[in-house]
Design a protein around this motif. Structure first.
Motif, short mmCIF file in Angstrom:
data_model
loop_
_atom_site.label_atom_id
_atom_site.label_comp_id
_atom_site.label_asym_id
_atom_site.label_seq_id
_atom_site.Cartn_x
_atom_site.Cartn_y
_atom_site.Cartn_z
N VAL A 1 0.85 -1.20 0.00
CA VAL A 1 0.00 0.00 0.00
C VAL A 1 0.88 1.24 0.00
O VAL A 1 1.84 1.34 0.78
N VAL A 2 0.56 2.19 -0.86
CA VAL A 2 1.19 3.51 -0.86
C VAL A 2 0.15 4.50 -0.33
O VAL A 2 -0.96 4.57 -0.85
N VAL A 3 0.50 5.23 0.72
CA VAL A 3 -0.43 6.15 1.37
C VAL A 3 -0.15 7.58 0.90
O VAL A 3 0.99 8.04 0.92
N GLU A 4 -1.21 8.28 0.48
CA GLU A 4 -1.11 9.68 0.07
C GLU A 4 -1.99 10.53 0.98
O GLU A 4 -3.03 10.08 1.45
N GLU A 5 -1.60 11.79 1.19
CA GLU A 5 -2.39 12.74 1.96
C GLU A 5 -2.99 13.78 1.02
O GLU A 5 -2.27 14.40 0.23
N THR A 6 -4.31 13.97 1.11
CA THR A 6 -4.99 14.92 0.22
C THR A 6 -5.25 16.26 0.88
O THR A 6 -5.64 17.21 0.19
N GLY A 7 -5.07 16.36 2.18
CA GLY A 7 -5.34 17.62 2.86
C GLY A 7 -6.80 18.02 2.86
O GLY A 7 -7.14 19.18 3.09
N ALA A 8 -7.70 17.06 2.57
CA ALA A 8 -9.14 17.32 2.50
C ALA A 8 -9.47 18.36 1.44
O ALA A 8 -10.46 19.10 1.55
N LEU A 9 -8.67 18.41 0.38
CA LEU A 9 -8.87 19.36 -0.71
C LEU A 9 -9.41 18.63 -1.94
O LEU A 9 -8.92 17.56 -2.30
N ARG A 10 -10.40 19.23 -2.59
CA ARG A 10 -11.01 18.61 -3.77
C ARG A 10 -9.98 18.33 -4.85
O ARG A 10 -9.96 17.25 -5.46
N GLU A 11 -9.12 19.32 -5.15
CA GLU A 11 -8.14 19.14 -6.22
C GLU A 11 -7.18 18.00 -5.90
O GLU A 11 -6.78 17.25 -6.80
N GLU A 12 -6.80 17.87 -4.63
CA GLU A 12 -5.88 16.80 -4.25
C GLU A 12 -6.56 15.44 -4.33
O GLU A 12 -5.92 14.44 -4.68
N GLU A 13 -7.85 15.36 -4.01
CA GLU A 13 -8.56 14.09 -4.13
C GLU A 13 -8.67 13.68 -5.60
O GLU A 13 -8.51 12.51 -5.94
N LEU A 14 -8.94 14.67 -6.46
CA LEU A 14 -8.98 14.36 -7.90
C LEU A 14 -7.60 13.98 -8.41
O LEU A 14 -7.46 13.08 -9.26
N ASP A 15 -6.56 14.64 -7.91
CA ASP A 15 -5.19 14.29 -8.31
C ASP A 15 -4.84 12.87 -7.90
O ASP A 15 -4.13 12.15 -8.62
N ALA A 16 -5.31 12.46 -6.73
CA ALA A 16 -5.02 11.10 -6.26
C ALA A 16 -5.59 10.08 -7.24
O ALA A 16 -4.97 9.06 -7.54
N ILE A 17 -6.79 10.36 -7.74
CA ILE A 17 -7.40 9.46 -8.73
C ILE A 17 -6.60 9.47 -10.03
O ILE A 17 -6.28 8.42 -10.59
N ALA A 18 -6.24 10.68 -10.50
CA ALA A 18 -5.51 10.79 -11.76
C ALA A 18 -4.14 10.13 -11.67
O ALA A 18 -3.74 9.37 -12.57
N TRP A 19 -3.41 10.39 -10.58
CA TRP A 19 -2.09 9.80 -10.44
C TRP A 19 -2.17 8.29 -10.29
O TRP A 19 -1.33 7.55 -10.82
N SER A 20 -3.17 7.83 -9.58
CA SER A 20 -3.31 6.39 -9.41
C SER A 20 -3.58 5.70 -10.72
O SER A 20 -3.04 4.64 -11.03
N ARG A 21 -4.42 6.32 -11.54
CA ARG A 21 -4.77 5.71 -12.82
C ARG A 21 -3.55 5.64 -13.74
O ARG A 21 -3.41 4.71 -14.53
N ASN A 22 -2.66 6.62 -13.62
CA ASN A 22 -1.55 6.71 -14.56
C ASN A 22 -0.22 6.24 -13.99
O ASN A 22 0.80 6.29 -14.68
N SER A 23 -0.22 5.78 -12.74
CA SER A 23 1.05 5.34 -12.16
C SER A 23 1.07 3.84 -11.96
O SER A 23 0.45 3.10 -12.72
N LEU A 24 1.75 3.40 -10.93
CA LEU A 24 1.99 1.98 -10.78
C LEU A 24 1.09 1.35 -9.73
O LEU A 24 1.50 0.44 -9.03
N TYR A 25 -0.14 1.84 -9.59
CA TYR A 25 -1.10 1.23 -8.68
C TYR A 25 -2.06 0.35 -9.48
O TYR A 25 -2.44 0.69 -10.59
N ASP A 26 -2.47 -0.72 -8.85
CA ASP A 26 -3.51 -1.55 -9.46
C ASP A 26 -4.91 -1.03 -9.14
O ASP A 26 -5.88 -1.39 -9.81
N GLY A 27 -5.03 -0.22 -8.10
CA GLY A 27 -6.32 0.33 -7.70
C GLY A 27 -6.13 1.32 -6.58
O GLY A 27 -5.03 1.48 -6.05
N LEU A 28 -7.22 2.00 -6.20
CA LEU A 28 -7.14 3.08 -5.22
C LEU A 28 -8.30 3.00 -4.24
O LEU A 28 -9.46 2.80 -4.64
N ILE A 29 -7.99 3.16 -2.94
CA ILE A 29 -9.00 3.40 -1.91
C ILE A 29 -8.90 4.87 -1.55
O ILE A 29 -7.85 5.35 -1.13
#
Length: 332
Positions: free
Chosen positions: A89-117
């Motif tokens: 598991v790789v843990v990311e902090e979004t700071g409770a910000l909308r843009e960071e939550e969307l970035d987490a989805i975008a980065w996960s889709r384009n990086s080396l994760y198989d999925g995202l919680i």
């Protein structure tokens, strides 16, 4: 591998057999290849291997804050259940910000994760169309329902209703609530506030709007300040429902500062069952939303999507069970 093969005087296939720990390689040959790898500084490119295989055995977990007990404990539980299934598991902090939550989805889709919680607090119902349907995602939270991805929610209204009813059963009649800033939209604060109000109505008790304290941040400090305000109001509150355990612990500290005894004069109940709540003085009564169930179920739903285990195409919405844990802060 070509360089290692030349240095060891073997074929590239032999190097491949050694790298992948395949049998039928003579020990002397294996030692020669390993020595050449060490001499040349050769390292297996795990990322390239995973990309070729289409799997990384790694999932992402994005949480609002990593230094809050609830999210730290959630991360630890997700890591434990993922590890048991053979995933990291790789843990990311979004700071409770909308843009960071969307970035987490975008980065996960384009990086080396198989999925995202994704534990989301900033994304709103209007953002549901931005959630992916072609990449495994499980969201945790109370703001987005009917999304195109699997979703786990807490029993917020039911749990807060049970917490308030517990105070009423302990003899409290003027019950305050310390909650979050936004009670107009669907979120943790508004859902738990709704449960509080339902319990008061069911018991025939009036709601005192002066006793509903809205906090800009759900922190220990803001909980303590809320307790100071309630004590200064002089309205004789004998019970407090706190929107989270962190806030509840701040309330207990603030009441102690004001010379108000818990549970003797005011009883306090929280929500989340974070570990430290059982070791404070007084120990905190709380609603336990079965955090281990949430983590295990989130990993299970995500891995089913990753593996394609014959799960239905439609998204799944599940709600965790809960129990009321009575401790010293609400004892008679």
């Amino acid at each position: 591998m070509q360089d290692v093969a030349r240095a060891a005087g073997v074929s590239p296939m032999t190097v491949s057999n050694v790298v992948n720990n395949r049998p039928h390689v003579r020990e002397a040959t294996r030692a020669k290849v390993l020595a050449a790898m060490d001499r040349l500084g050769y390292r297996v490119n795990i990322a390239a291997r995973n990309l070729r295989a289409g799997r990384t055995q790694t999932i992402g977990l994005a949480v609002p804050e990593v230094d809050r007990p609830y999210f730290a404990e959630l991360a630890a539980r997700v890591v434990r259940h993922a590890r048991a299934a053979g995933y990291r598991v790789v843990v990311e902090e979004t700071g409770a910000l909308r843009e960071e939550e969307l970035d987490a989805i975008a980065w996960s889709r384009n990086s080396l994760y198989d999925g995202l919680i994704l534990s989301t607090v900033a994304l709103a119902p209007a953002d549901r169309d931005l959630l992916p349907v072609d990449f495994p995602v499980v969201i945790l939270g109370e703001r987005i329902f009917d999304a195109p991805v699997d979703h786990i929610a807490m029993p917020n209204t039911e749990g807060a209703r049970a917490a308030t009813a517990h105070l009423i059963a302990r003899g409290c009649r003027r019950i305050a609530m310390v909650t979050g800033p936004d009670l107009e939209e669907t979120n943790v604060s508004s859902l738990r506030y709704a449960g509080y109000r339902e319990a008061l109505r069911a018991a025939g008790l009036p709601e005192d709007r002066r006793g509903v304290v809205r906090l800009p941040l759900l922190t220990l400090e803001s909980g303590a300040e809320a307790a100071h305000r309630l004590a200064r109001a002089g309205a004789g509150y004998d019970g407090v429902v706190a929107v989270t355990d962190t806030v509840a612990l701040g309330v207990i500290r603030g009441l102690a500062d004001a010379g108000v005894a818990v549970p003797g004069e005011v009883k306090v109940v929280g929500f989340d069952n974070i570990g430290i709540g059982g070791f404070t003085v007084p120990a905190l009564s709380t609603i336990d939303p079965d955090n281990d169930w949430i983590a295990a179920r989130a990993v299970e739903l995500l891995l089913e999507r990753i593996r394609g285990d014959g799960v239905p195409g439609r998204p799944r919405d599940v709600v965790s069970p809960f129990t009321l844990i009575e401790r010293e802060s609400t004892r008679r």
